[in-house]
Design an enzyme around this catalytic site. Structure first.
Site, PDB file in Angstrom:
ATOM      1  N   ASN A 317       0.833  -1.201   0.000  1.00  0.00           N
ATOM      2  CA  ASN A 317       0.000   0.000   0.000  1.00  0.00           C
ATOM      3  C   ASN A 317       0.872   1.257   0.000  1.00  0.00           C
ATOM      4  O   ASN A 317       0.769   2.129   0.868  1.00  0.00           O
ATOM      5  CB  ASN A 317      -0.939  -0.002   1.202  1.00  0.00           C
ATOM      6  CG  ASN A 317      -2.216   0.779   0.935  1.00  0.00           C
ATOM      7  OD1 ASN A 317      -2.337   1.471  -0.078  1.00  0.00           O
ATOM      8  ND2 ASN A 317      -3.166   0.693   1.852  1.00  0.00           N
ATOM      9  N   HIS A 348      -8.866   3.824   8.438  1.00  0.00           N
ATOM     10  CA  HIS A 348      -9.431   2.592   7.911  1.00  0.00           C
ATOM     11  C   HIS A 348     -10.880   2.395   8.327  1.00  0.00           C
ATOM     12  O   HIS A 348     -11.663   1.824   7.570  1.00  0.00           O
ATOM     13  CB  HIS A 348      -8.600   1.382   8.349  1.00  0.00           C
ATOM     14  CG  HIS A 348      -7.438   1.108   7.463  1.00  0.00           C
ATOM     15  ND1 HIS A 348      -6.210   1.707   7.641  1.00  0.00           N
ATOM     16  CD2 HIS A 348      -7.301   0.322   6.361  1.00  0.00           C
ATOM     17  CE1 HIS A 348      -5.373   1.294   6.704  1.00  0.00           C
ATOM     18  NE2 HIS A 348      -6.006   0.457   5.908  1.00  0.00           N
TER      19      HIS A 348
END
Length: 460
Positions: A317, A348
């Site tokens: 990521n 998140h």
């Protein structure tokens, strides 16, 4: 009655239901079918955008407008009425952005959150801070001219990144729309010494084909491995109460390996979409090959062969790590690693498993850093020692990542505690002992410019 769960699952969406028959046929939830359909359509649109809306054929305003319109359509298709909230929030933030303020705005699409905060900080660097207070990278990316509303909407809502990202810098995106993106990278190379009398025109076709092949392979691996080794295996009665410790370690690694191809699929496909549109050129490597990895979100080979926690996180990521570095790690005066992990968890979402993962990551990261700084140099005196060190640290890294990331896929508190209890919280205990008993050497600040795909401080 037995057929109802799949039907209910496939209807769990606020977006379009026109692909519902296909969802039922494949046995895949409708929201996931919509996602893949949008990304495949975006891939086709990207080729059309690069060929027929080339900067030499269309003005930046036309490219901005059509990229935005397509992006809005994709959001409405995937999210339906929910997209209205997104558009309102993006428009509300426009007035805040141009005054160079920083907003903490929670929104359903995580990529838009990244872009809003990235642009806010980059405008703040360009209009609200002195040049001598900026790092080389902050100075390079600072936005010193107020974006127009069209530029702002295009940056946030363009069809290439609205669904799956990745986040990118405003100046890079503006250069792409205006046709300066590739030219700027090519000027960094002395082409006359290479026998060229004019600048070459790199084609992304080979990069796109390669990434689409990896996308297909990742999809096939996910569809096969996830059924054979589901995440629920980690809370199975045999695993928790009957398997021995070494068996638990092995199955933990295998199950977490089986969960990774879905991320490889989504991120590689998103990268291919950008490249197909002509965005993502990063320059020329040492061998003279054109590179299209400016927006790449992962390096699969380096992930699977990582010999340190740091190396793994640097290649996983990538664009989110660059965002965390830009908005948090470089800017907080105290405990940057801790605050970066916390911000990553908040970004998140609200599932407790996210917080278990990122809070576990703090001591593991500090312990891994201490071990590496204290012992690695002892194994560099011979090739045999270096190979032995690499093998041991590879195994330790892969198991540490599996242990740390397991709550991320388990999501809830009860299965996470059940898993960690069955593992005796061993990595938590080992990490804390290392932190307490091994000296942590201070790290020298690094001020040299870095590209987004080679960020030094990575956390997700």
């Amino acid at each position: 009655m037995a057929a109802r769960p799949p039907v209910s699952l496939s209807y769990r969406t606020t977006g379009s239901t026109c692909l519902h028959p296909l969802s039922q046929l494949l046995g895949i939830p409708l929201d996931q079918v919509n996602f893949v359909a949008c990304q495949l359509f975006a891939l086709s649109a990207a080729f059309w955008f690069r060929i027929y809306l080339h900067p030499g054929k269309a003005s930046p305003e036309v490219r901005h407008a059509l990229a935005t319109i397509l992006g809005i359509y994709f959001v409405v298709f995937c999210f339906g009425w929910y997209a209205v909230h997104l558009f309102v929030l993006v428009l509300m933030c426009y007035g805040v952005m141009v005054t160079a303020s920083i907003s903490n705005i929670h929104r359903p699409l995580m990529i838009v959150t990244q872009k809003i905060t990235t642009l806010a900080f980059q405008i703040h660097d360009g209009l609200g801070r002195k040049a001598e207070d900026l790092s080389a990278e902050q100075h390079r990316l600072a936005v010193k001219v107020k974006p127009s509303l069209l530029e702002y909407l295009s940056y946030h809502l363009n069809f290439m990144s609205i669904i799956a990202g990745p986040c990118n810098n405003f100046k890079d995106y503006a250069a792409f729309i205006e046709g300066r993106h590739i030219h700027m990278k090519l000027l960094e190379v002395n082409w006359k010494q290479r026998g060229f009398h004019s600048l070459p025109e790199p084609s992304p076709s080979a990069a796109v084909i390669q990434k689409l092949c990896m996308t297909l392979m990742s999809l096939l691996l996910f569809l096969t491995l996830s059924k054979s080794f589901p995440v629920t295996f980690l809370i199975d009665d045999w695993f928790v109460h009957k398997a021995n410790f070494l068996s638990r370690l092995w199955y933990l690694y295998v199950v977490m390996q089986a969960a990774k191809p879905k991320y490889y699929f989504a991120w590689t496909l998103a990268d291919a979409v950008h490249n197909a549109a002509g965005f993502g050129f990063s320059g020329v490597d040492a061998d003279g090959h054109f590179c299209w990895d400016l927006l790449s979100n992962l390096n699969i080979w380096k992930i699977e062969t990582a010999t340190s926690f740091k190396m793994y996180l640097e290649n996983w990521n990538i664009q989110t790590s660059a965002w965390l570095k830009c908005v948090c790690y470089e800017r907080v005066p105290w405990y940057p690693t801790v605050f970066t992990f916390v911000l990553s968890a908040l970004w998140h979402g609200v599932y407790p498993g996210y917080y278990f993962t990122f809070l576990t990551g703090v001591p593991v990261t500090l312990a891994a850093r201490a071990v590496r700084n204290n012992y690695r140099h002892h194994f560099l005196s011979s090739k045999a020692r270096k190979v032995a060190y690499d093998v041991v640290t590879w195994a330790a890294t892969q198991l540490a990542i599996s242990y740390t990331a397991a709550p991320f896929v388990l999501l809830a508190v009860e299965p996470t505690i059940s898993l960690y209890k069955s593992m005796f919280f061993f990595l938590h205990i080992v990490s804390l002992l290392i932190i307490f008993f091994l000296p942590i050497k201070p790290r020298q600040p690094q001020r040299q410019p870095q590209s987004a795909n080679s960020v030094k401080k990575k956390v997700d």
